[in-house]
Design an enzyme around this catalytic site. Structure first.
Site, mmCIF file in Angstrom:
data_model
loop_
_atom_site.group_PDB
_atom_site.id
_atom_site.type_symbol
_atom_site.label_atom_id
_atom_site.label_comp_id
_atom_site.label_asym_id
_atom_site.label_seq_id
_atom_site.Cartn_x
_atom_site.Cartn_y
_atom_site.Cartn_z
ATOM 1 N N ASN A 37 0.813 -1.213 0.000
ATOM 2 C CA ASN A 37 0.000 0.000 0.000
ATOM 3 C C ASN A 37 0.849 1.267 0.000
ATOM 4 O OD1 ASN A 37 -2.506 1.154 -0.108
ATOM 5 N ND2 ASN A 37 -2.831 1.159 2.103
ATOM 6 N N HIS A 122 -14.584 -3.574 9.376
ATOM 7 C CA HIS A 122 -14.160 -2.317 10.005
ATOM 8 C C HIS A 122 -15.364 -1.421 10.263
ATOM 9 C CE1 HIS A 122 -9.735 -2.114 8.405
ATOM 10 N NE2 HIS A 122 -9.979 -3.210 9.095
ATOM 11 N N TYR A 160 -6.581 7.153 14.033
ATOM 12 C CA TYR A 160 -6.442 6.102 13.016
ATOM 13 C C TYR A 160 -7.771 5.361 12.799
ATOM 14 C CZ TYR A 160 -5.973 1.706 10.833
ATOM 15 O OH TYR A 160 -6.218 0.660 9.999
ATOM 16 N N ASP A 215 -7.838 -1.390 17.056
ATOM 17 C CA ASP A 215 -6.482 -1.218 16.514
ATOM 18 C C ASP A 215 -5.888 0.095 17.034
ATOM 19 O OD1 ASP A 215 -4.191 -1.141 14.991
ATOM 20 O OD2 ASP A 215 -5.193 -1.451 13.056
ATOM 21 N N HIS A 217 -2.872 1.001 16.334
ATOM 22 C CA HIS A 217 -2.041 1.443 15.215
ATOM 23 C C HIS A 217 -0.722 2.058 15.664
ATOM 24 C CE1 HIS A 217 -1.799 2.461 10.809
ATOM 25 N NE2 HIS A 217 -2.456 1.314 10.803
ATOM 26 N N GLU A 241 -4.943 -4.519 18.929
ATOM 27 C CA GLU A 241 -3.977 -4.655 17.830
ATOM 28 C C GLU A 241 -2.910 -3.566 17.881
ATOM 29 O OE1 GLU A 241 -5.968 -4.956 14.098
ATOM 30 O OE2 GLU A 241 -4.236 -4.262 12.971
ATOM 31 N N GLU A 267 1.200 -6.977 11.184
ATOM 32 C CA GLU A 267 0.826 -6.635 9.802
ATOM 33 C C GLU A 267 1.955 -5.946 9.044
ATOM 34 O OE1 GLU A 267 -2.656 -4.198 10.643
ATOM 35 O OE2 GLU A 267 -1.545 -2.417 10.063
ATOM 36 N N ARG A 288 -0.342 -11.330 12.726
ATOM 37 C CA ARG A 288 -1.114 -10.572 11.732
ATOM 38 C C ARG A 288 -0.447 -10.464 10.365
ATOM 39 N NH1 ARG A 288 -5.178 -8.376 10.825
ATOM 40 N NH2 ARG A 288 -4.782 -6.153 10.855
ATOM 41 N N HIS A 317 -3.625 -10.063 7.962
ATOM 42 C CA HIS A 317 -3.940 -8.712 7.523
ATOM 43 C C HIS A 317 -4.812 -8.776 6.264
ATOM 44 C CE1 HIS A 317 -2.286 -4.533 6.261
ATOM 45 N NE2 HIS A 317 -3.230 -4.387 7.166
ATOM 46 N N GLU A 344 -9.214 -10.567 8.707
ATOM 47 C CA GLU A 344 -9.692 -9.217 8.399
ATOM 48 C C GLU A 344 -10.225 -9.242 6.963
ATOM 49 O OE1 GLU A 344 -6.540 -6.355 8.391
ATOM 50 O OE2 GLU A 344 -7.893 -4.683 8.809
HETATM 51 O O1 KDG Z 1 -1.475 0.484 4.482
HETATM 52 C C1 KDG Z 1 -1.719 0.563 5.829
HETATM 53 C C2 KDG Z 1 -2.920 -0.258 6.185
HETATM 54 O O2 KDG Z 1 -2.798 -1.534 5.682
HETATM 55 C C3 KDG Z 1 -3.143 -0.315 7.669
HETATM 56 O O3 KDG Z 1 -3.237 0.986 8.164
HETATM 57 C C4 KDG Z 1 -4.395 -1.077 7.960
HETATM 58 O O4 KDG Z 1 -3.880 -1.199 10.302
HETATM 59 C C5 KDG Z 1 -4.494 -1.606 9.349
HETATM 60 C C6 KDG Z 1 -5.403 -2.736 9.534
HETATM 61 O O5 KDG Z 1 -5.417 -3.262 10.645
HETATM 62 O O6 KDG Z 1 -6.084 -3.092 8.597
HETATM 63 MG MG MG Z 2 -3.847 -2.709 11.853
#
Ligand code: KDG
Ligand code: MG
Length: 408
Positions: A37, A122, A160, A215, A217, A241, A267, A288, A317, A344
């Protein structure tokens, strides 16, 4: 049997999917996903300039040796760009193997361990009420597990995973207006004060059965993460997460000493060497990684097996950045893995995506049902792909209120 051609496509409906198609002299082809990404052109270049010229003439059945050739053969090995490119090759070779055998990949791994794989969606809201509405929509669709993120009162910008206030748009990750990132402002104190109560409100409204994930993040320090984990214990989260950036892995011991909340990390990892300490010390409950930038099926399967020895379950992920090709690869691992946890789930199911990547994989009632077709069970429509091209985009960057750079 020989590889005669390998083509790379970048683009997709609102995404820059990096799709690899490996063609053989027997007419069988395989598909792989190298999407990284916001850095999509880089695995595409790694494939084009190094891997593809080496692949031509190789025997596609020798997927293990080809993996080792590209991984060990590179002096500067590893990293998300190279591993996403190797991952795409590996997925495509497994796809070819399955088609040759006439079997879906899960049968080559050891067969199905379950009929449907639990997925999570989500849910997001600019405020708590909008989050509740978002969760309610997923519950009404039959989801049994939902990740919840919501706006924090007084926070200068959304945190986030928080939907845009005006548009309600949940695809907040990539800004396609250009390569220069927008700046988000983060305030840990406000987050720590507000989020535990918000999570509890979701639990009270939706009852004990709903699996609630959250999450962080990578935003907290180890001490803050330990304190936060303790304060959300009454919520009964399915997982917490990325509470901290996982570079400082020993720091997770502090969280473990203070809380039994299940932890999910990985992830951003791209090899077993970034997972093994967390798994072997049992500092996490869910791993993840993604088949894409963790080196494809061959390498992700090794991580899954190691995790299984230590009561760590999978939670691959599956952010919107993943293409349906890697989602299909993960679906086969999910169907087989004895230590499967949850997936996910965000990518399949839009008409434009289904037209580009036709398949019989389907999500129903909060469970993912893997296709029984040979190989990955997914195709790629090259005519349809002509409608799309690469468009530069960026994640936001994060600063504290005084301007200090922070973790996205
Ligand atoms: O590119 C970044 C995303 O993949 C990330 O921010 C997504 O944290 C994420 C998730 O748990 O899906
Ligand atoms: Mg994440």
């Amino acid at each position: 049997m020989k590889i005669t051609d390998a083509r790379i496509f970048v683009g997709g409906p609102g995404k820059n999917y990096v799709t690899l198609k490996i063609v053989t002299d027997q007419g069988i082809y395989g598909l792989g996903d190298a999407t990284l990404n916001n850095r999509e052109t880089l695995p595409a270049a790694y494939l084009r300039d190094y891997l593809v010229p080496n692949l031509i003439g190789m025997d596609p059945r020798r997927s293990e040796d080809i993996w080792q050739f590209f991984y060990r053969g590179a002096y500067f090995r590893g990293g998300p760009i190279a591993m996403a490119a190797i991952g795409a090759v590996d997925m495509a070779l497994w796809d070819i193997k399955g088609k040759l055998a006439g079997l879906p990949l899960y049968d080559l791994f050891g067969g199905k361990s379950r009929d449907g794989a639990l997925v999570y969606a989500h849910a997001t809201g600019a405020d708590l009420q909008a989050l509740m509405d978002s969760v309610a929509r997923y519950v009404a669709q039959g989801y049994k597990a939902v990740r919840v993120q919501c706006g924090i009162p007084g926070m200068p910008t959304a945190g986030y995973g928080v939907a845009d206030k005006e548009t309600g748009d949940g695809d907040f990750i990539t800004d396609f207006s250009g390569i220069r990132p927008k700046v988000e402002i983060w305030d840990t104190d406000r987050y720590m004060r507000y989020m535990p109560d918000a999570l509890m409100a979701v639990r009270e409204r939706f009852g004990p059965e709903l699996k609630i994930l959250h999450d962080v993040h990578h935003r907290l320090t180890p001490r803050e993460a330990a304190s936060f984990a303790k304060s959300v214990e009454p919520v009964g989260l399915y997982w917490l997460e990325d509470p901290t950036p996982a570079e400082d892995q020993g720091a997770l011991r502090l969280l473990r000493q203070h809380s039994t909340v299940p932890v999910a990390i990985g992830e951003v990892f791209n090899s077993i060497w970034q997972c093994n300490r967390l798994i072997e010390e049992e500092l996490i409950d869910f791993i993840r990684v993604a088949v894409t930038y963790a080196g494809g099926i061959t390498h992700a399967k090794r991580i899954v097996d190691l995790a299984g020895l230590h009561n760590v379950r999978t939670g691959f992920h599956g952010a919107p950045s993943h293409s349906p090709v890697s989602m299909a690869a993960q679906a086969h691992l999910n169907a087989w893995a004895p230590n499967f946890g949850i997936q996910e789930y965000l990518v399949l199911g839009t008409p434009a995506c289904d037209a580009l990547f036709p398949s019989a994989h389907r999500m129903e009632g909060g469970l993912f049902h893997v296709s029984d077709a040979p190989g990955l069970g997914i195709d790629f429509d090259e005519r349809e792909a002509e409608r799309y091209s690469y468009s530069p985009g960026s994640h936001p960057v994060v600063r504290l209120e005084d301007g200090t750079m922070w973790n996205y």
